[in-house]
Design an enzyme around this catalytic site. Structure first.
Site, PDB file in Angstrom:
ATOM      1  N   PRO A  92      -5.689  67.859  64.481  1.00 24.75           N
ATOM      2  CG  PRO A  92      -4.500  69.655  65.382  1.00 24.75           C
ATOM      3  CD  PRO A  92      -5.764  68.879  65.532  1.00 24.75           C
ATOM      4  CD  GLU A 119      -2.795  72.742  73.765  1.00 23.70           C
ATOM      5  OE1 GLU A 119      -2.026  72.103  73.023  1.00 23.70           O
ATOM      6  OE2 GLU A 119      -3.102  73.926  73.571  1.00 23.70           O
ATOM      7  NE  ARG A 161     -20.238  67.423  46.756  1.00 21.11           N
ATOM      8  CZ  ARG A 161     -19.548  66.749  45.842  1.00 21.11           C
ATOM      9  NH1 ARG A 161     -18.733  65.765  46.213  1.00 21.11           N
ATOM     10  NH2 ARG A 161     -19.665  67.024  44.569  1.00 21.11           N
ATOM     11  CG  ASP A 176     -17.011  65.063  43.005  1.00 17.62           C
ATOM     12  OD1 ASP A 176     -17.682  65.784  42.245  1.00 17.62           O
ATOM     13  OD2 ASP A 176     -17.457  64.516  44.023  1.00 17.62           O
TER      14      ASP A 176
HETATM   15  N1  ADE Z   1      -8.782  70.621  65.144  1.00 14.67           N
HETATM   16  C1  ADE Z   1      -7.879  71.625  65.119  1.00 14.67           C
HETATM   17  N2  ADE Z   1      -7.237  71.676  63.952  1.00 14.67           N
HETATM   18  C2  ADE Z   1      -7.754  70.665  63.178  1.00 14.67           C
HETATM   19  C3  ADE Z   1      -7.494  70.192  61.878  1.00 14.67           C
HETATM   20  N3  ADE Z   1      -6.567  70.745  61.087  1.00 14.67           N
HETATM   21  N4  ADE Z   1      -8.212  69.143  61.430  1.00 14.67           N
HETATM   22  C4  ADE Z   1      -9.131  68.555  62.217  1.00 14.67           C
HETATM   23  N5  ADE Z   1      -9.412  68.960  63.463  1.00 14.67           N
HETATM   24  C5  ADE Z   1      -8.739  70.004  63.943  1.00 14.67           C
END
Ligand code: ADE
Length: 277
Positions: A92, A119, A161, A176
């Protein structure tokens, strides 16, 4: 293209056997290798995580299993002549995964994914492999998943794809939503198929008219309608020249106008003040 995925949940990657990605594999366009990270643990409990230095909640994935796993995957791929690898680290905290990134990744011969649980992975692992290959830390959206495996499925499908010979029609992804190089990045509008009447709902007449110019214009208008409603940020980001006269007419109907101060803040379109959307 070769794909390697190292994970503590190999079964999570089962969907790589079905549908489009499965077909790409069957056609020999994708060579997928899923590895269990615990294969590279040597203690009784197959430990892959430990407490974080500096304290705090959760656990951190340990360097040694990842280092041994990646060394082994790299040796195997090089031996098989996989070409230049790139490491894809789903997190994230990464850069947003977009269609542009998907296109760039689709041009590489070999992607190695390191989906983490807990984590995340001890930073030294990324730092170590970044000296040997490009590393892309990617996020699939502003939310936190329990692990990176779902992100691997997302990235893999978006990339697969795009590979030549995977989608039947080479033009299929030219239009797309988010396709790079388009004048304006608009969302695609609604689509319809047979039957022509369903539960009292008809197909928009224009789609039955056979008039290609009118159909193209209608599709563009619907794309503008959907984009202003669902992703106004995409409209704001369009340059002053992104829209032709007909687009501007539609935008005006939808309650949008050129922002007279666009050059100052880089958003050239705005909702017309005082007009209901
Ligand atoms: N791992 C946990 N959350 C994630 C996200 N939003 N994008 C990529 N990997 C992740």
């Amino acid at each position: 293209m070769r794909l390697d995925v190292v994970t503590i949940f190999p079964e999570y990657l089962e969907p790589l056997n079905v549908s489009l990605v499965g077909k790409a594999r069957a056609r020999g366009r994708l060579d997928v290798h899923v590895h269990d990270l615990r294969q590279w643990t040597y203690d009784r409990h197959n430990t892959v995580d430990d407490t974080p230095y500096g304290g705090g909640p959760g656990m951190v994935m340990k360097t040694e299993p990842w280092g041994d796993a990646l060394d082994s995957v790299l040796a195997d791929g090089y031996e098989a002549g996989a070409g230049e690898p790139a490491l894809i680290v789903p997190t994230p905290s990464g850069r947003p995964f977009t269609q542009d990134v998907a296109v760039q990744l689709s041009e590489r011969p070999w992607l190695i994914f390191t989906p983490a649980r807990y984590e995340g992975i001890d930073r030294r692992v990324v730092d170590e492999y970044a000296t040997r290959m490009p590393v892309n830390e990617v996020s699939i959206g502003d939310y936190v998943l329990a692990g990176g495996e779902a992100a691997v499925l997302v990235v893999t499908e978006a990339v697969a794809r795009l590979l030549p010979g995977v989608l039947g029609n080479a033009e299929s992804h030219r239009d797309d939503s988010f396709a790079p190089g388009a004048m304006a990045n608009l969302l695609e509008g609604p689509v319809y198929t047979k039957p022509p009447a369903w539960r009292g709902r008809d197909i928009p007449d224009v789609l039955l008219s056979g008039h290609h110019g009118k159909i193209a214009r209608w599709r563009r208008d619907e794309a503008l309608r959907r984009t202003t409603a669902n992703r106004p940020d995409l409209i704001e980001r369009c340059g002053p020249e992104a829209f032709d006269k007909k687009d501007r007419e539609m935008l005006s109907i939808l309650g949008w106008e050129p922002d007279p101060e666009g050059a100052l803040h880089g958003r050239f379109w705005r909702r017309t003040p005082g007009v209901e959307q």
